[in-house]
Design a protein around this motif. Structure first.
Motif, PDB file in Angstrom:
ATOM      1  N   ALA A 174      99.160  18.911   9.250  1.00 33.12           N
ATOM      2  CA  ALA A 174      99.099  19.684   8.000  1.00 33.12           C
ATOM      3  C   ALA A 174     100.221  20.709   7.892  1.00 33.12           C
ATOM      4  CB  ALA A 174      97.744  20.381   7.881  1.00 33.12           C
ATOM      5  N   SER A 175     101.173  20.677   8.815  1.00 32.52           N
ATOM      6  CA  SER A 175     102.232  21.684   8.813  1.00 32.52           C
ATOM      7  C   SER A 175     103.123  21.600   7.570  1.00 32.52           C
ATOM      8  CB  SER A 175     103.093  21.554  10.071  1.00 32.52           C
ATOM      9  OG  SER A 175     103.689  20.267  10.144  1.00 32.52           O
ATOM     10  N   HIS A 176     103.121  20.446   6.895  1.00 33.86           N
ATOM     11  CA  HIS A 176     103.927  20.320   5.669  1.00 33.86           C
ATOM     12  C   HIS A 176     103.484  21.319   4.609  1.00 33.86           C
ATOM     13  CE1 HIS A 176     100.629  18.162   3.591  1.00 33.86           C
ATOM     14  NE2 HIS A 176     100.397  17.635   4.785  1.00 33.86           N
ATOM     15  N   ILE A 177     102.205  21.725   4.655  1.00 36.39           N
ATOM     16  CA  ILE A 177     101.705  22.700   3.677  1.00 36.39           C
ATOM     17  C   ILE A 177     102.398  24.042   3.883  1.00 36.39           C
ATOM     18  CG2 ILE A 177      99.660  23.929   2.857  1.00 36.39           C
ATOM     19  CD1 ILE A 177      98.004  21.540   3.785  1.00 36.39           C
ATOM     20  N   ALA A 178     102.510  24.465   5.142  1.00 36.39           N
ATOM     21  CA  ALA A 178     103.203  25.727   5.440  1.00 36.39           C
ATOM     22  C   ALA A 178     104.690  25.632   5.105  1.00 36.39           C
ATOM     23  CB  ALA A 178     103.010  26.087   6.904  1.00 36.39           C
ATOM     24  N   VAL A 179     105.277  24.475   5.356  1.00 37.80           N
ATOM     25  CA  VAL A 179     106.705  24.305   5.111  1.00 37.80           C
ATOM     26  C   VAL A 179     107.020  24.344   3.614  1.00 37.80           C
ATOM     27  CG1 VAL A 179     108.650  22.701   5.318  1.00 37.80           C
ATOM     28  CG2 VAL A 179     107.078  23.017   7.248  1.00 37.80           C
ATOM     29  N   MET A 180     106.190  23.674   2.816  1.00 37.08           N
ATOM     30  CA  MET A 180     106.503  23.495   1.401  1.00 37.08           C
ATOM     31  C   MET A 180     105.932  24.580   0.482  1.00 37.08           C
ATOM     32  SD  MET A 180     108.428  20.935   1.623  1.00 37.08           S
ATOM     33  CE  MET A 180     108.722  20.729  -0.130  1.00 37.08           C
ATOM     34  N   SER A 181     105.028  25.398   0.972  1.00 31.24           N
ATOM     35  CA  SER A 181     104.526  26.506   0.159  1.00 31.24           C
ATOM     36  C   SER A 181     105.641  27.543   0.003  1.00 31.24           C
ATOM     37  CB  SER A 181     103.301  27.150   0.815  1.00 31.24           C
ATOM     38  OG  SER A 181     102.240  26.243   0.880  1.00 31.24           O
ATOM     39  N   THR A 182     105.814  28.021  -1.204  1.00 31.31           N
ATOM     40  CA  THR A 182     106.913  28.957  -1.460  1.00 31.31           C
ATOM     41  C   THR A 182     106.517  29.967  -2.527  1.00 31.31           C
ATOM     42  OG1 THR A 182     109.260  29.105  -2.020  1.00 31.31           O
ATOM     43  CG2 THR A 182     107.947  27.512  -3.253  1.00 31.31           C
ATOM     44  N   ILE A 183     107.282  31.024  -2.639  1.00 34.05           N
ATOM     45  CA  ILE A 183     107.024  32.073  -3.628  1.00 34.05           C
ATOM     46  C   ILE A 183     107.889  31.827  -4.844  1.00 34.05           C
ATOM     47  CG2 ILE A 183     107.115  34.546  -4.083  1.00 34.05           C
ATOM     48  CD1 ILE A 183     106.729  35.003  -1.088  1.00 34.05           C
ATOM     49  N   THR A 184     107.246  31.703  -5.996  1.00 34.11           N
ATOM     50  CA  THR A 184     107.940  31.493  -7.267  1.00 34.11           C
ATOM     51  C   THR A 184     107.385  32.467  -8.305  1.00 34.11           C
ATOM     52  OG1 THR A 184     108.203  29.135  -6.761  1.00 34.11           O
ATOM     53  CG2 THR A 184     108.535  29.817  -9.055  1.00 34.11           C
ATOM     54  N   ASN A 185     108.259  33.317  -8.835  1.00 39.58           N
ATOM     55  CA  ASN A 185     107.857  34.311  -9.844  1.00 39.58           C
ATOM     56  C   ASN A 185     106.709  35.187  -9.347  1.00 39.58           C
ATOM     57  OD1 ASN A 185     109.773  33.314 -11.693  1.00 39.58           O
ATOM     58  ND2 ASN A 185     108.334  31.741 -12.402  1.00 39.58           N
ATOM     59  N   GLY A 186     106.769  35.559  -8.080  1.00 38.31           N
ATOM     60  CA  GLY A 186     105.743  36.436  -7.526  1.00 38.31           C
ATOM     61  C   GLY A 186     104.454  35.749  -7.171  1.00 38.31           C
ATOM     62  N   LEU A 187     104.403  34.408  -7.231  1.00 38.75           N
ATOM     63  CA  LEU A 187     103.191  33.660  -6.919  1.00 38.75           C
ATOM     64  C   LEU A 187     103.465  32.688  -5.774  1.00 38.75           C
ATOM     65  CD1 LEU A 187     101.967  32.772 -10.526  1.00 38.75           C
ATOM     66  CD2 LEU A 187     101.100  34.604  -9.050  1.00 38.75           C
TER      67      LEU A 187
END
Length: 330
Positions: free
Chosen positions: A142-155
């Motif tokens: 499930a590490s792809h979730i940590a890799v691909m989660s990102t901050i966009t417009n403060g979210l």
């Protein structure tokens, strides 16, 4: 139903319903752990203990995220790290807990098999290896979730193609594989039960006087596991379904209306609540359906009461002896 009404209901669910489920669920999972730890452990009880522990982590972490929302607008490393773990940790912990129930279903199939080699495969030592393997597997897979989660417009979000990939991940590994695997194991176990006329061989070798008691415990464990499967299907199905709807409408509708988005968010929150229920209600299912579990729960309270009573008596005796000593000196 109007948009303000949906928003109000959604707020009430987050504030009250989730809190009640988390509190009762954590208490129940602690009791499951204590009760099964006090018994002679077989593989199935080890899996259920592990599931209860990880369910407690899952409920507590998710509730903390809801109560104390993370803020990502400052753009610091802290915000970046929190964004990474916000979806990653609950997914890993939740999947480990679900895998423990799948392992428990497989164990019931093995222990009811007419083949000695299958029954011999169900041992506490192997269970420990499988539990460790599950932890390592989901941490990496499930590490792809940590890799691909990102901050966009403060979210903190997943965007672009990965949103679709994540939805497919949830549909397969949360909505499909666990219930299908559980269902197959329950069917095979039921078929084994018919072949051996309801006789379940004990996992643990013990004296003959305890054999019938262990067989009864195995039957109760089987009942518990079967109802865990039904509980999982009822409470974990909505989440992948709403993700399927969201994924389809994203590609088929150019612009979603504000009401449509609000309804999707509302249903998604209901799905999260049901996942909470899935992690929080097992203790009460066990208590309602298992006679031996109810007996063990009652014995636990009797044990605690006796401990407290004995401690009170010891304190009283000490006080009395000190009083006598003082009077004697005088």
């Amino acid at each position: 139903m109007s948009s303000p009404t949906l928003a109000t209901i959604q707020t009430q669910i987050i504030l009250y319903a989730n809190s009640i489920v988390v509190i009762l669920g954590d208490i129940g999972n602690i009791f499951i752990t204590i009760i099964f730890l006090r018994q002679h452990q077989n593989t199935c009880s080890m899996y259920l203990i592990s599931a209860a522990i990880f369910n407690t982590f899952y409920l507590t972490f998710n509730r903390l995220v809801q109560i104390y929302p993370f803020y990502y607008r400052d753009g610091t490393i802290r915000a970046f790290f929190l964004c990474k773990i916000r979806s990653y940790l609950p997914t890993v912990i939740g999947q480990i807990a679900k895998t423990m129930v799948v392992f428990a279903c497989i164990d019931r199939y093995l222990i009811t098999s007419e083949h000695a080699n299958f029954r011999a495969f169900s041992t506490p030592k192997r269970a420990k290896y499988f539990i460790l393997f599950s932890i390592i597997f989901w941490t990496l897979f499930a590490s792809h979730i940590a890799v691909m989660s990102t901050i966009t417009n403060g979210l903190c979000v997943t965007s672009g193609t990965y949103s679709t990939i994540f939805s497919i991940f949830v549909i397969i590994f949360i909505g499909s594989l666990p219930p299908v695997t559980m269902g197959i194991c329950v069917y095979l176990t039921y078929r084994n039960m018919k072949r051996i006329h309801g006789r379940i061989q004990p996992v643990i070798n013990t004296i003959s006087d305890g054999n019938s008691n262990i067989r009864q415990r195995d039957r109760d464990l089987l009942i518990i596991v079967v109802n865990e499967v039904f509980l999982y299907v009822l409470t974990a199905s909505l989440y992948p379904l709403i993700l399927v709807e969201t994924m389809i409408t994203t590609y088929t509708m150019s612009n979603k209306s504000a009401l449509h988005l609000q309804i999707e968010t509302f249903i998604l929150n209901i799905a999260y609540l049901l996942l909470f229920v899935n992690s929080g209600v097992p203790f009460y299912i066990y208590l309602f359906l298992s006679k031996s579990f109810r007996r063990d729960f009652k014995q636990l309270f009797i044990y605690i009461y006796q401990k407290l009573t004995r401690q009170t008596q010891i304190v009283s005796l000490r006080r009395a002896s000190r009083t006598i000593e003082r009077n004697t000196r005088v």
